[in-house]
Write a protein that holds these residues in place. Structure first.
Motif, PDB file in Angstrom:
ATOM      1  N   ALA A  11       0.829  -1.210   0.000  1.00 32.82           N
ATOM      2  CA  ALA A  11       0.000   0.000   0.000  1.00 32.82           C
ATOM      3  C   ALA A  11       0.861   1.255   0.000  1.00 32.82           C
ATOM      4  N   GLU A  12       1.903   1.271   0.810  1.00 31.40           N
ATOM      5  CA  GLU A  12       2.772   2.450   0.886  1.00 31.40           C
ATOM      6  C   GLU A  12       3.519   2.676  -0.425  1.00 31.40           C
ATOM      7  N   ILE A  13       4.074   1.603  -0.987  1.00 31.62           N
ATOM      8  CA  ILE A  13       4.827   1.743  -2.234  1.00 31.62           C
ATOM      9  C   ILE A  13       3.910   2.216  -3.356  1.00 31.62           C
ATOM     10  N   SER A  14       2.702   1.642  -3.426  1.00 30.00           N
ATOM     11  CA  SER A  14       1.755   2.048  -4.468  1.00 30.00           C
ATOM     12  C   SER A  14       1.405   3.519  -4.352  1.00 30.00           C
ATOM     13  N   GLU A  15       1.164   3.985  -3.136  1.00 28.19           N
ATOM     14  CA  GLU A  15       0.796   5.385  -2.939  1.00 28.19           C
ATOM     15  C   GLU A  15       1.947   6.310  -3.327  1.00 28.19           C
ATOM     16  N   ARG A  16       3.161   5.972  -2.912  1.00 26.57           N
ATOM     17  CA  ARG A  16       4.317   6.797  -3.270  1.00 26.57           C
ATOM     18  C   ARG A  16       4.540   6.790  -4.778  1.00 26.57           C
ATOM     19  N   ASP A  17       4.345   5.638  -5.412  1.00 26.89           N
ATOM     20  CA  ASP A  17       4.508   5.540  -6.867  1.00 26.89           C
ATOM     21  C   ASP A  17       3.489   6.427  -7.580  1.00 26.89           C
ATOM     22  N   ARG A  18       2.226   6.309  -7.180  1.00 26.58           N
ATOM     23  CA  ARG A  18       1.171   7.087  -7.844  1.00 26.58           C
ATOM     24  C   ARG A  18       1.374   8.589  -7.668  1.00 26.58           C
ATOM     25  N   SER A  19       1.953   8.984  -6.571  1.00 30.24           N
ATOM     26  CA  SER A  19       2.103  10.417  -6.298  1.00 30.24           C
ATOM     27  C   SER A  19       3.325  11.029  -6.974  1.00 30.24           C
ATOM     28  N   SER A  20       4.260  10.200  -7.466  1.00 31.50           N
ATOM     29  CA  SER A  20       5.500  10.771  -7.987  1.00 31.50           C
ATOM     30  C   SER A  20       5.952  10.246  -9.348  1.00 31.50           C
ATOM     31  N   VAL A  21       5.431   9.120  -9.808  1.00 29.27           N
ATOM     32  CA  VAL A  21       5.911   8.507 -11.048  1.00 29.27           C
ATOM     33  C   VAL A  21       4.861   8.685 -12.143  1.00 29.27           C
ATOM     34  N   PHE A  22       5.307   9.130 -13.299  1.00 28.61           N
ATOM     35  CA  PHE A  22       4.438   9.276 -14.468  1.00 28.61           C
ATOM     36  C   PHE A  22       4.609   8.024 -15.320  1.00 28.61           C
ATOM     37  N   PRO A  33      -0.767   0.266  -9.814  1.00 26.27           N
ATOM     38  CA  PRO A  33       0.373  -0.595 -10.140  1.00 26.27           C
ATOM     39  C   PRO A  33       0.649  -1.624  -9.052  1.00 26.27           C
ATOM     40  N   LEU A  34       0.999  -2.835  -9.485  1.00 26.21           N
ATOM     41  CA  LEU A  34       1.374  -3.893  -8.551  1.00 26.21           C
ATOM     42  C   LEU A  34       2.817  -3.654  -8.097  1.00 26.21           C
ATOM     43  N   PRO A  35       3.060  -3.501  -6.804  1.00 26.26           N
ATOM     44  CA  PRO A  35       4.430  -3.281  -6.328  1.00 26.26           C
ATOM     45  C   PRO A  35       5.201  -4.602  -6.293  1.00 26.26           C
ATOM     46  N   LEU A  36       6.261  -4.699  -7.059  1.00 26.54           N
ATOM     47  CA  LEU A  36       7.092  -5.896  -7.049  1.00 26.54           C
ATOM     48  C   LEU A  36       8.388  -5.617  -6.293  1.00 26.54           C
ATOM     49  N   ALA A  37       8.773  -6.587  -5.460  1.00 27.60           N
ATOM     50  CA  ALA A  37       9.930  -6.395  -4.593  1.00 27.60           C
ATOM     51  C   ALA A  37      11.088  -7.322  -4.925  1.00 27.60           C
ATOM     52  N   GLY A  38      10.809  -8.441  -5.608  1.00 28.12           N
ATOM     53  CA  GLY A  38      11.876  -9.376  -5.893  1.00 28.12           C
ATOM     54  C   GLY A  38      11.436 -10.417  -6.895  1.00 28.12           C
ATOM     55  N   GLY A  39      12.407 -11.229  -7.322  1.00 31.08           N
ATOM     56  CA  GLY A  39      12.098 -12.277  -8.271  1.00 31.08           C
ATOM     57  C   GLY A  39      13.201 -13.301  -8.325  1.00 31.08           C
ATOM     58  N   TRP A  45       7.695 -11.593  -6.621  1.00 35.11           N
ATOM     59  CA  TRP A  45       6.862 -11.424  -5.429  1.00 35.11           C
ATOM     60  C   TRP A  45       6.701  -9.950  -5.106  1.00 35.11           C
ATOM     61  N   ASP A  46       5.578  -9.655  -4.463  1.00 36.35           N
ATOM     62  CA  ASP A  46       5.290  -8.263  -4.143  1.00 36.35           C
ATOM     63  C   ASP A  46       5.835  -7.911  -2.767  1.00 36.35           C
ATOM     64  N   ALA A  47       5.623  -6.666  -2.365  1.00 38.76           N
ATOM     65  CA  ALA A  47       6.196  -6.180  -1.115  1.00 38.76           C
ATOM     66  C   ALA A  47       5.529  -6.777   0.112  1.00 38.76           C
ATOM     67  N   ASP A  48       4.374  -7.415  -0.072  1.00 38.24           N
ATOM     68  CA  ASP A  48       3.718  -8.113   1.033  1.00 38.24           C
ATOM     69  C   ASP A  48       4.074  -9.588   1.067  1.00 38.24           C
ATOM     70  N   GLY A  49       4.935 -10.014   0.134  1.00 36.87           N
ATOM     71  CA  GLY A  49       5.422 -11.382   0.147  1.00 36.87           C
ATOM     72  C   GLY A  49       4.639 -12.360  -0.695  1.00 36.87           C
ATOM     73  N   ARG A  50       3.613 -11.912  -1.393  1.00 31.66           N
ATOM     74  CA  ARG A  50       2.848 -12.829  -2.227  1.00 31.66           C
ATOM     75  C   ARG A  50       3.600 -13.105  -3.523  1.00 31.66           C
ATOM     76  N   ARG A  51       3.663 -14.373  -3.925  1.00 29.50           N
ATOM     77  CA  ARG A  51       4.430 -14.787  -5.090  1.00 29.50           C
ATOM     78  C   ARG A  51       3.514 -14.948  -6.300  1.00 29.50           C
ATOM     79  N   TYR A  52       4.091 -14.681  -7.482  1.00 33.23           N
ATOM     80  CA  TYR A  52       3.354 -14.785  -8.744  1.00 33.23           C
ATOM     81  C   TYR A  52       4.219 -15.504  -9.774  1.00 33.23           C
TER      82      TYR A  52
END
Length: 441
Positions: A11-22, A33-39, A45-52
């Motif tokens: 939630a935090e990453i998405s909000e910061r992204d929406r407020s500053s990234v075009f 946008p889906l926040p991705l943290a690793g792969g 996987w996203d920042a909450d740890g869910r894998r895709y």
């Protein structure tokens, strides 16, 4: 930057992204946008740890999978030695990268011009063709995408060129697409013959001595993974030769394992004059692209200045990533795996899906490069509404599969390193989602 004691969540990453990234190709006010943290490998996987399971390869470019250790290590080692060098200097890693790319090109190619990505690869190929021939016009397909720089976006055939048509000398033709034939064709042979006739008549009507090059994706990707019928590309080559026109094949998306070959045109009877590449050459680990130049075109600039260049052309980190990726792909049989997965898993599963699902009008592809075209009515072939395609992508994501959709299609484009089990896992989700969507009507 987050403190060591604070790990940001989705939630935090998405909000910061929406407020500053075009964001690209988007109305900014409706983004989520889906926040991705690793792969790793075929998963992210996203920042909450869910894998895709990544069935999109991000933007159809992570051919070697996420975080391949040999490529990551090569970038790190080069960064420790020399992080950047001006393109006017010679650098061993850049030369090595060029040699490995040329190893996959046909006979008669001995130079590579490195760019920052696929768009400016096409931009510079266009420049080379115009200067070599002394002609201006570039012919490309309506169903195509060639990038978002000045000439590349106008060479693109889809809607994205329309707000950007400030580059000169571009002509479009319809390429072969039997399922939605522009030529009233009923067989691949008819589609091929009539598409070639359409191309040649366009050349004649425009004036052959005004056309510098054909710029075609070997297999149009974003436009629908439109595998050309037998004989089409060979026929394009014949027309080009007949009128003194250069042939540029855009391999940005189709190349380096995506279509089950080093270059997708290896499966067709054709030899281009210029080859553009990016994406799969290093799986996008560092931005890079390039033009593989035939000896005849390269010779034009032996005693003539080529009026083009980029600050980051052949950047050492990009070159190191190319070397490691190319060596790993060869050592690990990535090309062969992509071809086998397409032949033995993806292709058969999708053809069964097409037979069983009323939503599926056609499936087509090669390697790990497939499109599932969705229709509201199999008889009329009316495309499904965009909203339904969006719902299908969201349903796949909810089930742990990151999909790629375009217009009325789901593209099945996993990393080329995917194994049977993961391929079946993603396809199981696609089948389940389409079954549910068909039930809803």
């Amino acid at each position: 930057m987050a403190s060591p004691l604070h790990t940001p969540r989705n939630a935090e990453i998405s909000e910061r992204d929406r407020s500053s990234v075009f964001h690209s190709w988007s109305a900014q006010g409706t983004l989520a946008p889906l926040p991705l943290a690793g792969g790793s490998g075929v998963e992210v996987w996203d920042a909450d740890g869910r894998r895709y399971l990544d069935f999109s390869s991000m933007l159809v470019n992570v051919n070697i999978g996420h975080q391949h250790p040999r490529v990551v290590a090569a970038i790190q080692e080069q960064a420790a030695q020399l992080t950047t060098v001006a393109p006017a200097h010679a650098h061993e890693m850049r030369a090595h990268a060029a040699e490995l790319v040329l190893k996959r090109a046909p006979e008669g190619f001995s130079k590579v011009f490195f760019t920052n990505g696929g768009a400016d690869a096409n931009e510079n190929a266009i420049r080379m063709a115009r200067l070599t021939t002394g002609r201006d016009k570039i012919v490309s397909h309506y169903r195509s995408y060639h990038g978002n720089t000045g000439a590349a976006i106008v060479a693109t055939g889809d809607w994205r060129r329309m707000p950007n048509e400030y580059s000169r000398g571009h002509v479009h033709v319809f390429g072969p697409y039997l399922y939605r034939s522009e030529f009233w064709a009923e067989t691949p042979e008819q589609e091929c013959e009539r598409a070639l006739r359409h191309l040649e008549r366009t050349v004649q009507a425009e004036g052959p001595d005004t056309i510098a090059a054909f710029l075609f994706e070997t297999i149009p990707g974003t436009a629908g993974i439109l595998v050309p019928p037998p004989g089409y590309l060979a026929g394009v080559r014949e027309i080009a030769d007949r009128y003194g026109i250069l042939l540029i094949l855009d391999e940005v998306m189709a190349g380096f394992a995506r279509a089950g070959e080093w270059f997708a045109f290896d499966a067709f009877d054709v030899r281009p004059d210029l080859i553009t590449f990016a994406k799969g050459v290093n799986s996008g680990y560092v931005p890079v692209g390039g033009v593989v130049i035939s000896d005849a075109v390269a010779a034009v600039f032996d005693d003539r200045v080529f009026p083009g260049g980029l600050t980051y052309s052949g950047h050492p980190l990009a070159a190191a990533s190319i070397v490691a990726a190319q060596e790993a792909m060869a050592d690990e049989g990535v090309i062969e795996n992509a071809r086998r997965i397409g032949d033995e898993v993806i292709g058969p599963r999708l053809r069964t899906l097409a037979e069983e699902s009323p939503l599926v009008g056609e499936v087509r592809g090669r390697g790990v490069f497939w499109a599932v075209e969705l229709v509201a009515d199999p008889a009329t072939r009316e495309p499904v509404a965009t909203a339904r395609v969006g719902a299908i992508k969201a349903a796949m994501l909810e089930r742990g599969v990151l999909g790629f959709v375009a217009e009325n299609r789901v593209h099945v484009v996993p990393p080329a390193v995917i194994g049977d089990a993961d391929a079946h896992r993603g396809l199981d989700v696609l089948v389940e989602v389409l079954q549910a969507e068909a039930t809803r009507g």
